[in-house]
Enzyme design. Structure first.
Site, PDB file in Angstrom:
ATOM      1  N   PHE A 233      -6.227  -8.445  -5.983  1.00  0.00           N
ATOM      2  CA  PHE A 233      -5.047  -9.309  -5.927  1.00  0.00           C
ATOM      3  C   PHE A 233      -3.866  -8.470  -5.454  1.00  0.00           C
ATOM      4  O   PHE A 233      -3.566  -7.429  -6.030  1.00  0.00           O
ATOM      5  CB  PHE A 233      -4.715  -9.923  -7.294  1.00  0.00           C
TER       6      PHE A 233
ATOM      7  N   ASP B  57      -2.425   0.039  -4.766  1.00  0.00           N
ATOM      8  CA  ASP B  57      -1.597  -0.994  -5.396  1.00  0.00           C
ATOM      9  C   ASP B  57      -1.612  -0.720  -6.898  1.00  0.00           C
ATOM     10  O   ASP B  57      -2.576  -1.058  -7.592  1.00  0.00           O
ATOM     11  CB  ASP B  57      -2.168  -2.381  -5.058  1.00  0.00           C
TER      12      ASP B  57
ATOM     13  N   LYS C  21       6.076  -4.775 -11.296  1.00  0.00           N
ATOM     14  CA  LYS C  21       5.976  -5.224 -12.696  1.00  0.00           C
ATOM     15  C   LYS C  21       6.758  -4.387 -13.718  1.00  0.00           C
ATOM     16  O   LYS C  21       7.853  -4.744 -14.103  1.00  0.00           O
ATOM     17  CB  LYS C  21       4.498  -5.343 -13.080  1.00  0.00           C
TER      18      LYS C  21
HETATM   19  C1  LIG Z   1       1.227  -8.895  -9.951  1.00  0.00           C
HETATM   20  C2  LIG Z   1       0.576  -8.124  -8.854  1.00  0.00           C
HETATM   21  C3  LIG Z   1       1.021  -8.235  -7.525  1.00  0.00           C
HETATM   22  C4  LIG Z   1       2.105  -9.203  -7.114  1.00  0.00           C
HETATM   23  O1  LIG Z   1       3.330  -8.919  -7.699  1.00  0.00           O
HETATM   24  P1  LIG Z   1       4.514 -10.040  -7.626  1.00  0.00           P
HETATM   25  O2  LIG Z   1       5.685  -9.332  -8.250  1.00  0.00           O
HETATM   26  O3  LIG Z   1       4.034 -11.220  -8.394  1.00  0.00           O
HETATM   27  O4  LIG Z   1       4.728 -10.358  -6.204  1.00  0.00           O
HETATM   28  C5  LIG Z   1       0.397  -7.461  -6.574  1.00  0.00           C
HETATM   29  N1  LIG Z   1      -0.599  -6.621  -6.899  1.00  0.00           N
HETATM   30  C6  LIG Z   1      -1.037  -6.479  -8.158  1.00  0.00           C
HETATM   31  C7  LIG Z   1      -2.133  -5.511  -8.460  1.00  0.00           C
HETATM   32  C8  LIG Z   1      -0.483  -7.239  -9.180  1.00  0.00           C
HETATM   33  O5  LIG Z   1      -0.955  -7.130 -10.424  1.00  0.00           O
END
Ligand SMILES: *Cc1c(COP(=O)(O)O)cnc(C)c1O
Length: 390
Positions: A127, A214, A243
């Site tokens: 994701f 990520d 986050k």
């Molecule tokens: C939450 C998340 C995102 C997206 O972040 P947003 O602030 O909602 O755009 C991307 N990558 C990972 C691994 C995430 O957990």
């Protein structure tokens, strides 16, 4: 008529205040928050040092735009560079935006090497966000469905499969980077085999690819180290954060090393809000607190304890497929869909999450005390047992 866009299936609970690991709803009910606003409020709700920093900055200077120098943003970049051992930082307002920056960097990097159609390897089960580029990179079909035509330039391989990466290295001359989560979060807290990241680092070195991690969910002490890749002792070329970086203040960062740090020039990318004084002050306070409260080590300890409590009570029980975790990224995987547990837990004053239908995901605040960790287990274990007997 209700005017909110119905993009979420929300629980019928509204909170009015938070303090530490606790949230209070409009009726005065208290909830132990074991999801932290999806790995955002690692320092708990309304941590005094963060609230103070935000209030002070909000009454001094909130925003000037990136047309001018922003000393707090420069300071935040210096702090992140020091923590990561990496060179340069671009600030955004969310995780998806941080990943957009990473994707643009990979493409520029490819073009600079003379590759006209650069491609990024991405993983099944991943994701990366909801913008067009990041949803195109995301593994979950539901995130992509209906939004075609997707962005080209992504090539999908299974997660935790080094042979698939090696195959791509021998067969696809357009690959310029691999974008991967050190632990897949939304995908179900999927932890790769030991050695996976180290070998990805080697393959990237051998092929001149960028290793792009990520760490939006795994970073900032949640895994039990400052960044999850530090468990493998490697340094990526690109890492994205968001986050937990602002503990609730929206802020994202794309951190870049060595050659990849040279590709953005004035005009390559931008953001009106990115790294504004308010967000930067909040993030600086978050980094100070993570460090002064030694929360990487605390998350490692708490995670071990919580995983042990669940394993002692549930491992091997019929219906329990797996219990796994790294720091305070924890999963209890069942053999059946268990979404109903979210509301059942809330009724018992515990906030949890279920992802990919069968995985109970816990992302408790990093500041949880031992008592609070035990409380999470005490509230959740009987609910799971009851659910599985039914
Ligand atoms: C939450 C998340 C995102 C997206 O972040 P947003 O602030 O909602 O755009 C991307 N990558 C990972 C691994 C995430 O957990």
């Amino acid at each position: 008529m209700q005017h909110l866009m119905p993009t979420y299936n929300r629980l019928p609970i509204a909170f009015t205040r938070g303090e530490g690991v606790w949230l209070e709803d409009v009726d005065g009910n208290k909830y132990l928050d074991a999801i932290s606003g999806i790995a955002v409020c690692g320092l708990g709700h309304c941590h005094a040092d963060i609230s103070t920093a935000i209030c002070a900055q909000a009454s001094t200077l909130m925003h000037t735009s990136n047309l001018y120098e922003i000393p707090l943003q420069t300071q935040l970049a210096d702090r992140l560079a020091k923590l990561t051992g990496m060179d340069k930082v671009f600030f955004a307002n969310s995780g998806a935006e941080a990943n957009e920056a990473a994707i643009k960097i990979a493409r520029l990097y490819g073009h600079k090497k003379g590759i006209d159609m650069p491609s990024i390897l991405v993983c099944e089960g991943s994701f990366h966000g909801r913008t067009m580029a990041t949803l195109s990179a995301t593994g979950n079909r539901k995130v992509r469905a209906g939004f075609e035509p997707l962005l080209r330039g992504f090539s999908r391989i299974p997660f935790n499969d080094l042979n698939a990466v090696r195959d791509a290295a021998s067969n696809d001359m357009n690959v310029v980077a691999i974008l991967v989560e050190p632990v897949q979060g939304e995908g179900g807290i999927n932890i790769p085999d030991e050695g996976y990241l180290t070998e990805l680092r080697n393959i990237c070195n051998d092929n001149g690819w960028l290793l792009m991690l990520d760490e939006i969910q795994t970073g900032l002490c949640r895994s039990g180290k400052w960044f999850a890749h530090q468990h493998a002792g490697i340094v990526p070329d690109v890492m994205t954060l968001a986050k937990g970086l602002g503990n609730g203040m929206p802020v994202g960062a794309c951190i870049v090393n060595s050659e990849a740090a040279q590709v953005f020039e004035p005009g390559s990318h931008g953001s009106t809000f990115g790294g504004n004084p308010l967000a930067s002050a909040a993030a600086l306070a978050v980094l100070d607190t993570l460090e002064s409260e030694n929360l990487a080590d605390q998350a490692a300890q708490s995670g071990k304890l919580l995983q042990k409590l669940f394993s002692d009570a549930l491992a091997g029980k019929p219906g329990v497929k797996d219990i796994r975790g790294l720091g305070l990224l924890l999963a209890i995987e069942l053999d059946r869909p268990c979404g109903e547990l979210v509301m059942k837990a809330a009724e018992k004053g515990l906030l949890i999450n279920v992802t990919v239908e069968t995985v109970i995901r816990l992302l408790p605040p990093l500041i949880c005390s031992e008592t609070e960790i035990r409380e999470i287990a005490d509230r959740l274990i009987p609910l799971i047992e009851e659910f599985l007997i039914k």
